[in-house]
Write a protein that holds these residues in place. Sequence first.
Motif, PDB file in Angstrom:
ATOM      1  N   HIS A  49      85.366 109.696  63.076  1.00 46.63           N
ATOM      2  CA  HIS A  49      84.413 110.706  62.617  1.00 46.63           C
ATOM      3  C   HIS A  49      83.037 110.063  62.454  1.00 46.63           C
ATOM      4  N   LYS A  50      82.056 110.606  63.147  1.00 54.39           N
ATOM      5  CA  LYS A  50      80.698 110.047  63.122  1.00 54.39           C
ATOM      6  C   LYS A  50      79.852 110.781  62.088  1.00 54.39           C
ATOM      7  N   ALA A  51      79.126 110.023  61.281  1.00 58.57           N
ATOM      8  CA  ALA A  51      78.244 110.591  60.257  1.00 58.57           C
ATOM      9  C   ALA A  51      76.821 110.127  60.495  1.00 58.57           C
ATOM     10  N   GLU A  52      75.865 110.970  60.175  1.00 60.19           N
ATOM     11  CA  GLU A  52      74.445 110.631  60.304  1.00 60.19           C
ATOM     12  C   GLU A  52      73.884 110.264  58.929  1.00 60.19           C
ATOM     13  N   LEU A  53      72.941 109.325  58.925  1.00 62.35           N
ATOM     14  CA  LEU A  53      72.314 108.900  57.682  1.00 62.35           C
ATOM     15  C   LEU A  53      70.862 109.370  57.627  1.00 62.35           C
ATOM     16  N   PRO A  54      70.340 109.636  56.411  1.00 63.27           N
ATOM     17  CA  PRO A  54      68.920 109.984  56.277  1.00 63.27           C
ATOM     18  C   PRO A  54      68.045 108.762  56.538  1.00 63.27           C
ATOM     19  N   THR A  55      66.769 108.986  56.614  1.00 63.68           N
ATOM     20  CA  THR A  55      65.832 107.884  56.879  1.00 63.68           C
ATOM     21  C   THR A  55      65.769 106.911  55.719  1.00 63.68           C
ATOM     22  N   ASN A  56      65.727 107.436  54.492  1.00 66.66           N
ATOM     23  CA  ASN A  56      65.604 106.589  53.308  1.00 66.66           C
ATOM     24  C   ASN A  56      66.980 106.202  52.785  1.00 66.66           C
ATOM     25  N   ILE A  57      67.380 104.950  53.034  1.00 67.18           N
ATOM     26  CA  ILE A  57      68.667 104.467  52.539  1.00 67.18           C
ATOM     27  C   ILE A  57      68.479 103.287  51.587  1.00 67.18           C
ATOM     28  N   GLY A  58      67.288 103.180  51.009  1.00 66.66           N
ATOM     29  CA  GLY A  58      67.075 102.265  49.902  1.00 66.66           C
ATOM     30  C   GLY A  58      66.895 100.803  50.246  1.00 66.66           C
ATOM     31  N   ILE A  59      66.602 100.472  51.500  1.00 66.38           N
ATOM     32  CA  ILE A  59      66.427  99.070  51.866  1.00 66.38           C
ATOM     33  C   ILE A  59      65.135  98.535  51.261  1.00 66.38           C
TER      34      ILE A  59
END
Length: 346
Positions: A49-59
């Motif tokens: 199952h593929k999931a997409e992430l938002p731009t802001n992931i706290g790096i």
Amino acid sequence: MGKRYKKKVKKPINKKKRVLIVATVVIIIIGLVIGIPYYMLNRQLSKIHKAELPTNIGIDNNSYLEKNKELQDNYINILLMGVDSRAADQDARSDSMMIATIDKKHNKIKLASLMRDMIVDMTGHGPMEGLNQDRLTHAYEYGKAELTLKTVNENFKMNIKNFVEVDFFGLEKIIDQVGGVEINVTSEEVPYLNAYVKEVAGIEKVTPKLVTKPGLQLLDGKQAVGYARIRYVGNMDFQRTERQRTVLTKVLEKLSSMNPLQLNNAIGEMLPNVTTSMDRSDIISLSKDVLLKKINKVEQLRIPIDGHNGTIYVRNTYFLGWDKKENLEALHKFIYEEDYNEESIK
């Protein structure tokens, strides 16, 4: 925060309380499938199952970003999450969280466990409403994998860009697929292990297969998961993470002795229960790197480290406190070794 981490012993089973799951099976995805032909792996990966992430992931800006591409290529960090999603009427929590590092420079795989009850900076909910702190395990309940990844990056000064999530079903199936694992179960652990087996068997509406005596013995999937869940024998969550790593090691030993067809079948059983933000091409590329460099050594760490944690209470709510500087230093040195940058944890 020098106190020893203790908690009152409670009843072992509470369906409303999520428990630790070992994210063992992800190791297969990222490279310990040595010997599986490319076309077989590629076909099996279509089940994930593929999931997409938002731009802001706290790096964090100091966290080994692309300013050093070679370092980025040498150390690939992935967040592993184990989720109990059996009961559809309950909000799942990710009670097993690990930072998995594929260290291509030193030819190692590194697993750093993050304990679920650690107090972290994030928007509070429930009794922590209105505060900017909460328990790490609550991140998944309130914001799923995206918030968990963001919370880990922000609190541990990490540069993790992807996650892999697995549930009980995947872990049980992979253990059964390898023929079970041999575990030395103590007499104190037996009743707790069996209580968990009964709980799961009840949910799945099957007859429970219980452990009848202590000692070294072969555990099937449900029994091994039950063993990994034990929290109330020994040193609480600290010892539970040790059980988790014991099961992980045993599974890896079994996988290393499998032939390509057996490995392919094991992956086929597991992947429908896995969700990841990684592209199929990235997984295959990483698997090739692991294969070509013969990366098969596994090292482990637990955060918080001994001597730098303790019980704290906020609004009469229990948390596991941790000394930030010492723990971040230990984590980053573990991952990056001689490439550790002190500026990255400030």
